[in-house]
Scaffold this motif. Sequence first.
Motif, mmCIF file in Angstrom:
data_model
loop_
_atom_site.group_PDB
_atom_site.id
_atom_site.type_symbol
_atom_site.label_atom_id
_atom_site.label_comp_id
_atom_site.label_asym_id
_atom_site.label_seq_id
_atom_site.Cartn_x
_atom_site.Cartn_y
_atom_site.Cartn_z
ATOM 1 N N THR A 155 0.855 -1.174 0.000
ATOM 2 C CA THR A 155 0.000 0.000 0.000
ATOM 3 C C THR A 155 0.893 1.226 0.000
ATOM 4 O OG1 THR A 155 -1.510 -1.277 1.358
ATOM 5 C CG2 THR A 155 -1.968 1.069 1.143
ATOM 6 N N LEU A 193 -1.817 7.793 4.627
ATOM 7 C CA LEU A 193 -1.756 6.680 5.572
ATOM 8 C C LEU A 193 -1.782 7.171 7.013
ATOM 9 C CD1 LEU A 193 0.898 4.433 3.828
ATOM 10 C CD2 LEU A 193 -1.519 3.950 4.089
ATOM 11 N N GLY A 194 -1.712 8.485 7.192
ATOM 12 C CA GLY A 194 -1.792 9.036 8.538
ATOM 13 C C GLY A 194 -0.476 9.014 9.284
ATOM 14 N N CYS A 195 0.616 8.765 8.576
ATOM 15 C CA CYS A 195 1.916 8.808 9.257
ATOM 16 C C CYS A 195 2.865 9.636 8.412
ATOM 17 C CB CYS A 195 2.464 7.415 9.534
ATOM 18 S SG CYS A 195 2.160 6.228 8.232
ATOM 19 N N ILE A 198 6.907 10.029 8.499
ATOM 20 C CA ILE A 198 7.905 9.139 7.920
ATOM 21 C C ILE A 198 7.776 9.094 6.399
ATOM 22 C CG2 ILE A 198 8.208 7.686 9.947
ATOM 23 C CD1 ILE A 198 6.411 5.624 8.499
ATOM 24 N N GLN A 207 3.030 -3.963 7.621
ATOM 25 C CA GLN A 207 4.115 -3.280 8.327
ATOM 26 C C GLN A 207 4.427 -1.967 7.611
ATOM 27 O OE1 GLN A 207 5.878 -4.649 11.072
ATOM 28 N NE2 GLN A 207 6.989 -2.718 11.178
ATOM 29 N N VAL A 208 4.582 -0.888 8.377
ATOM 30 C CA VAL A 208 4.828 0.413 7.748
ATOM 31 C C VAL A 208 6.319 0.614 7.487
ATOM 32 C CG1 VAL A 208 4.443 2.884 7.937
ATOM 33 C CG2 VAL A 208 2.889 1.311 9.064
ATOM 34 N N THR B 33 -2.534 6.516 14.869
ATOM 35 C CA THR B 33 -1.905 5.902 13.700
ATOM 36 C C THR B 33 -0.443 6.313 13.532
ATOM 37 O OG1 THR B 33 -4.006 5.733 12.614
ATOM 38 C CG2 THR B 33 -2.096 5.659 11.199
ATOM 39 N N CYS B 34 -0.158 7.604 13.822
ATOM 40 C CA CYS B 34 1.220 8.072 13.632
ATOM 41 C C CYS B 34 2.184 7.350 14.564
ATOM 42 C CB CYS B 34 1.300 9.575 13.815
ATOM 43 S SG CYS B 34 0.571 10.158 15.351
ATOM 44 N N ALA B 37 2.504 3.540 13.562
ATOM 45 C CA ALA B 37 3.357 3.348 12.385
ATOM 46 C C ALA B 37 4.818 3.265 12.785
ATOM 47 C CB ALA B 37 3.149 4.497 11.402
ATOM 48 N N LYS B 38 5.161 3.901 13.889
ATOM 49 C CA LYS B 38 6.557 3.877 14.329
ATOM 50 C C LYS B 38 6.790 2.849 15.428
ATOM 51 C CE LYS B 38 8.538 8.325 13.265
ATOM 52 N NZ LYS B 38 9.054 9.501 13.993
ATOM 53 N N ILE B 241 -3.688 15.089 4.961
ATOM 54 C CA ILE B 241 -3.915 15.376 6.349
ATOM 55 C C ILE B 241 -4.534 14.196 7.059
ATOM 56 C CG2 ILE B 241 -4.072 17.864 6.388
ATOM 57 C CD1 ILE B 241 -7.047 17.536 5.846
ATOM 58 N N GLY B 242 -3.989 13.915 8.207
ATOM 59 C CA GLY B 242 -4.571 12.847 8.985
ATOM 60 C C GLY B 242 -4.978 13.364 10.344
ATOM 61 N N ARG B 245 -8.252 12.142 11.632
ATOM 62 C CA ARG B 245 -8.102 10.740 11.998
ATOM 63 C C ARG B 245 -7.498 10.657 13.388
ATOM 64 N NH1 ARG B 245 -4.796 7.075 7.985
ATOM 65 N NH2 ARG B 245 -5.409 5.053 8.704
ATOM 66 N N ARG B 278 -10.831 3.898 5.524
ATOM 67 C CA ARG B 278 -9.524 3.383 5.952
ATOM 68 C C ARG B 278 -9.265 3.597 7.440
ATOM 69 N NH1 ARG B 278 -5.812 1.294 3.230
ATOM 70 N NH2 ARG B 278 -6.380 0.821 1.105
#
Lengths: 224, 570
Positions: A155, A193-195, A198, A207-208, B33-34, B37-38, B241-242, B245, B278
Amino acid sequence: MVDIPDNKEQWKNNSQSMFETILQEVPEGMRDVFRGKLMEILKQKSKGGAIEENHVMEVVQEIVPEPFKSNILKAFSLIGGVDMNKVAEIIEKFPGGQETLIPILHAIQAQFGYVPSESLLMVSQKKSTFLSTLYRLVTSYQAFRTEPPSKYTVTACNGSGCHVRGGGMILKELENRISGKGTQITLEKVRCLGCCDISPALIINGQVYSGSEAQAKISELLNK
Amino acid sequence: MEIKKVSDLEKIRKEGMNLICSPMTRITVGTATCGLAKGAGKIFEALKYEVKKQKVKADVVTVGCNGLCYAEPIVEVIRSGRPRITYGNVSIERVRELVKSIRTGRLLNDLVLMRRDREKSPVGTGFIQYTQGKLPKAFAGITEYRRLGFFKNQMKLISKNAGTISPEKIEEYIAMAGYTALAKALTKMSPEAVVKEVTASKIRGRGGAGYPTGAKWQACRMANGDKKYVVCNGSEGDPEIGMHRSFLESDPHSIIEGIIIAGYAVGAQEGYIYVNDRYLLAMERMESAIKQAEDLNLLGDNIMDSGFSFSLQVKRGGGAYICGEETALLNALEGSFGEPQSRPPYPAQKGLFGKPTVVNNLETLANIPLIILKGGKWFSGIGTRLSTGTKIIALSGNIAQTCWVEVPLGMKIKDIIDIFGKGIAKGKKIKAFQTGGPSGGILPARLLNLKLDYEQLCRAGSLLGSGGLLVMDEDTNMLDMAKFFTDFFADESCGKCTSCREGVKQLQYILLSIIEGQGTEGHISLMKRIAAAMADTSACALGKTAAVPIISVMKHFPREIKGRLIKKGA
């Protein structure tokens, strides 16, 4: 509208979706009549027991004239392991009218990983909706897939934040690399993707990854 | 238990406060989510494991995002009587050490971002004192968060709870004065008075168009209908923009409270929250929040014994940008494809299932409890004369620090980029910026002094939109950006109006030929004519504004296009 027999024991394997496929070849106005007639024949063949795939197949071979026969047999070859009982269960969970269609489609996709075309037939039957309406929903909303996903899903974020930070280049490269590699990898483009911290961000099998990490991971997958 | 009276709310507030300022140590992990993701999910698990293994008495809790996305994963430690400590960029390898530091009462100085001695909720009641007595010496060297530019220059009204409370515990939301506004509205105010207060606040829709919320509510309140609906627009489909979210994931109850109050004000019995397909985590948290509110009788029949009943449901979208448009959203809720409808009739008169419906952005609704508690007049004093209140802004692109912040309207865009984003990444220069998502104009750096204000941005050929702020550095190719946004609209046009469907496609062709070196002067004027036709004849804002990025690039960066054109006589 005619009810689809609810007796869950009655159908075996894909026989029900095969049966529905036959009916799709019949003009809409005559479907109910045909449904009743064909059910009678099938019941005779199964002698009151479960209707099996070969019973349906026999009906096609014996009764259906060309060119409908070839069309139906072709459509049969596309029926995958979709358990129609599951589809029926899902539809039952959402009583109501048209406003339940999108939740039903989401639930079907959650079950099978995509929205199989034979499931649409059943939804259209049970919810008295045109198949074309459902087809429009499935193909115009980006959430729905009409084909089973590949082994790996990548994705990629195609949002503007990622685009500015080199995501556009990565996406182009991925498209070139993945398209030549058959169906092992499905490339999915999404808007954010909301991140963004990065970015360029990609998700590979849940996995991101960020930019160059992702490229390395994809190279690894492609070489497998 | 069920909440019947305001005093019942008080009891739960105390429970919640005990969770936030627990006599045990509280360790929180930012799991929006941010953060996830990490790797925040793994850090949460590792913390729970280590706490058990090292026999430390502590609660490990998941919270939302406090806006410092660039420093994720964020872990905070609140020890009884000590300041709340924020650690940033916590890696899984440091977890054992971190738990050990709690046990021994030390600090991991290289990871510390800031400390909080106390915090005051903007509504006055949710006052938390972390540090008791004199500040221990070890903490003195750490900056207090209100002295950090990042927090000092923000005005956290609606995002005050994000990152502090657990989105899964209603008690913690109530501890921060949650549902007090609902209690006030239901017990002390008539529906008319609520609408009046919202009108007095001069709050305008946070989704993009900036329509006055009070007027919308009044129209729906006056409309005839046996049934009315409130719909919360959480479609957020902008490609950069998230923050909404993040907001849904961090503080779902503030949105729910706003929706119930809206329902009371306009006379609706049912509400829907339409969420981007999503946003699975956001939906999950929202659904559990609704369940908790129902358990406490804050949703359902006869809420707080007031005679008012309201039910609320989360609806997952199908994934279409156009569904952010209110009439398209209503179509999607009804189970059709999200296609805008021409207005009038407006949704406030004839909306969902043909009934009067209020459609509000989730950020607008999150402001409602504040307006009820502090008054419309107070709210209208924040921001500028015509653009009141605060706005959540998400910074992305070539920014040094990606983050989201809440600032009063009227703040200079330059300040937002410099203070919160810490300027441009890799020491480069800023070339352009874009506000309001893909429909916003791409503006040159010389316009950085523009203020966040509906009218001012509109005059400059952009819009406030839903609050994205995309920053582009000197290496960005503007023609490429124009193509990116035109491609976006080509994908997202629903195809209903010919001018939008075909217009965007033609713009795409023309841009491509310019990029390939085949463009002529004639192409420029043709694009302008197409853009004008699209703006005049499209039914919804998507079509009307689809050509804005390309037009703004032609206007502000003419050299980048002209340099590509075939010279006359060549």
